[in-house]
Design a protein around this motif. Structure first.
Motif, short mmCIF file in Angstrom:
data_model
loop_
_atom_site.label_atom_id
_atom_site.label_comp_id
_atom_site.label_asym_id
_atom_site.label_seq_id
_atom_site.Cartn_x
_atom_site.Cartn_y
_atom_site.Cartn_z
N VAL A 14 -15.07 -4.23 -17.03
CA VAL A 14 -14.67 -3.93 -15.66
C VAL A 14 -15.62 -2.91 -15.04
O VAL A 14 -16.00 -3.01 -13.88
CB VAL A 14 -13.21 -3.43 -15.61
CG1 VAL A 14 -12.87 -2.88 -14.24
CG2 VAL A 14 -12.26 -4.56 -15.97
N SER A 15 -16.07 -1.92 -15.82
CA SER A 15 -16.96 -0.90 -15.27
C SER A 15 -18.33 -1.47 -14.95
O SER A 15 -19.06 -0.91 -14.15
CB SER A 15 -17.08 0.27 -16.24
OG SER A 15 -17.79 -0.13 -17.39
N ARG A 16 -18.71 -2.59 -15.56
CA ARG A 16 -20.02 -3.19 -15.27
C ARG A 16 -19.98 -4.19 -14.12
O ARG A 16 -21.00 -4.67 -13.69
CB ARG A 16 -20.54 -3.91 -16.51
CG ARG A 16 -21.17 -2.97 -17.49
CD ARG A 16 -22.00 -3.74 -18.47
NE ARG A 16 -21.56 -3.36 -19.79
CZ ARG A 16 -21.50 -4.18 -20.83
NH1 ARG A 16 -21.84 -5.43 -20.71
NH2 ARG A 16 -21.09 -3.76 -21.98
N MET A 17 -18.80 -4.52 -13.63
CA MET A 17 -18.70 -5.48 -12.53
C MET A 17 -19.24 -4.84 -11.26
O MET A 17 -18.96 -3.69 -10.97
CB MET A 17 -17.25 -5.92 -12.35
CG MET A 17 -16.78 -6.78 -13.50
SD MET A 17 -15.03 -7.16 -13.51
CE MET A 17 -14.74 -7.72 -11.89
N SER A 75 -26.72 1.28 -7.16
CA SER A 75 -25.37 1.38 -7.73
C SER A 75 -25.08 0.23 -8.69
O SER A 75 -24.31 0.40 -9.63
CB SER A 75 -24.31 1.43 -6.63
OG SER A 75 -24.10 0.17 -6.07
N MET A 76 -25.70 -0.92 -8.50
CA MET A 76 -25.50 -2.04 -9.42
C MET A 76 -26.35 -1.90 -10.68
O MET A 76 -25.99 -2.40 -11.73
CB MET A 76 -25.82 -3.36 -8.73
CG MET A 76 -24.80 -3.77 -7.70
SD MET A 76 -25.02 -5.45 -7.09
CE MET A 76 -26.53 -5.31 -6.15
N ARG A 77 -27.49 -1.23 -10.58
CA ARG A 77 -28.43 -1.17 -11.70
C ARG A 77 -28.28 0.07 -12.56
O ARG A 77 -28.59 0.03 -13.73
CB ARG A 77 -29.86 -1.24 -11.18
CG ARG A 77 -30.17 -2.50 -10.41
CD ARG A 77 -29.92 -3.71 -11.22
NE ARG A 77 -31.18 -4.19 -11.75
CZ ARG A 77 -31.28 -5.14 -12.64
NH1 ARG A 77 -30.22 -5.72 -13.11
NH2 ARG A 77 -32.45 -5.52 -13.07
N VAL A 78 -27.86 1.19 -11.98
CA VAL A 78 -27.77 2.45 -12.72
C VAL A 78 -26.30 2.81 -12.87
O VAL A 78 -25.59 2.95 -11.87
CB VAL A 78 -28.53 3.57 -11.96
CG1 VAL A 78 -28.42 4.88 -12.71
CG2 VAL A 78 -29.98 3.19 -11.76
N GLN A 79 -25.84 2.96 -14.10
CA GLN A 79 -24.43 3.24 -14.35
C GLN A 79 -24.03 4.65 -13.92
O GLN A 79 -22.96 4.86 -13.38
CB GLN A 79 -24.11 3.05 -15.84
CG GLN A 79 -24.10 1.61 -16.26
CD GLN A 79 -23.04 0.81 -15.54
OE1 GLN A 79 -21.93 1.28 -15.32
NE2 GLN A 79 -23.37 -0.40 -15.13
N ARG A 80 -24.91 5.62 -14.16
CA ARG A 80 -24.57 7.00 -13.83
C ARG A 80 -24.53 7.19 -12.31
O ARG A 80 -25.51 6.96 -11.62
CB ARG A 80 -25.61 7.95 -14.44
CG ARG A 80 -25.12 9.38 -14.48
CD ARG A 80 -26.12 10.30 -15.09
NE ARG A 80 -27.06 10.67 -14.03
CZ ARG A 80 -28.35 10.88 -14.20
NH1 ARG A 80 -28.89 10.72 -15.37
NH2 ARG A 80 -29.12 11.22 -13.19
N GLY A 81 -23.40 7.56 -11.80
CA GLY A 81 -23.24 7.77 -10.37
C GLY A 81 -23.09 6.49 -9.57
O GLY A 81 -23.28 6.49 -8.35
N ALA A 82 -22.75 5.39 -10.23
CA ALA A 82 -22.65 4.10 -9.54
C ALA A 82 -21.59 4.11 -8.45
O ALA A 82 -21.81 3.60 -7.35
CB ALA A 82 -22.38 2.98 -10.54
N GLY A 83 -20.45 4.71 -8.75
CA GLY A 83 -19.37 4.75 -7.76
C GLY A 83 -19.76 5.56 -6.53
O GLY A 83 -19.48 5.17 -5.39
N ARG A 84 -20.41 6.68 -6.77
CA ARG A 84 -20.85 7.53 -5.65
C ARG A 84 -21.89 6.80 -4.80
O ARG A 84 -21.82 6.81 -3.56
CB ARG A 84 -21.45 8.82 -6.20
CG ARG A 84 -21.93 9.78 -5.14
CD ARG A 84 -22.46 11.07 -5.74
NE ARG A 84 -23.41 10.88 -6.82
CZ ARG A 84 -24.73 10.79 -6.64
NH1 ARG A 84 -25.25 10.91 -5.45
NH2 ARG A 84 -25.53 10.63 -7.67
N ASN A 85 -22.84 6.13 -5.46
CA ASN A 85 -23.87 5.38 -4.71
C ASN A 85 -23.24 4.24 -3.92
O ASN A 85 -23.67 3.96 -2.80
CB ASN A 85 -24.95 4.85 -5.65
CG ASN A 85 -25.86 5.93 -6.16
OD1 ASN A 85 -26.03 6.96 -5.50
ND2 ASN A 85 -26.44 5.73 -7.31
#
Length: 112
Positions: A14-17, A75-85
């Motif tokens: 789910v976190s990678r979707m 935000s799709m490519r980098v997991q760190r800070g994806a939600g913020r981006n």
């Protein structure tokens, strides 16, 4: 008894979707094209100080949509800070829509 939502493999999937960014990226790219089209339509009007202002507004709006597209891609490519981006991409995209609406109204008065 373990709940279904507590499964670590499911949480990782789910976190990678991609979420909303998967929609923001292509739409932002399309809106860049819309800004360029409106920019060329403004050339139909007589040269004036107001048309120059509309041209600059539409060019700036294209850059705003480009920033939105880049943020959604990151935000799709980098997991760190994806939600913020992704939230930033959404905010920038909505701001770009507002600028485009303003530019469209101004364009209607300049061309006529």
């Amino acid at each position: 008894m373990e709940r279904e939502n507590d499964d670590p493999a499911r949480r990782e999937t789910v976190s990678r979707m991609p979420g909303l960014s998967a929609h923001i990226l292509p739409t932002s790219a399309t809106m860049i094209g819309v800004c360029l089209t409106a920019l060329y339509i403004s050339l139909l009007g007589p040269p004036s100080e107001h048309r120059l202002l509309v041209d600059k507004l539409l060019a700036l709006d294209g850059l705003v949509f480009l920033a939105s597209a880049l943020l959604s891609f990151v935000s799709m490519r980098v997991q760190r800070g994806a939600g913020r981006n992704e939230r930033m991409a959404e905010s920038v995209f909505v701001g770009g829509l507002g600028l485009l609406a303003l530019g469209g109204v101004a364009l209607a008065f300049v061309v006529s």
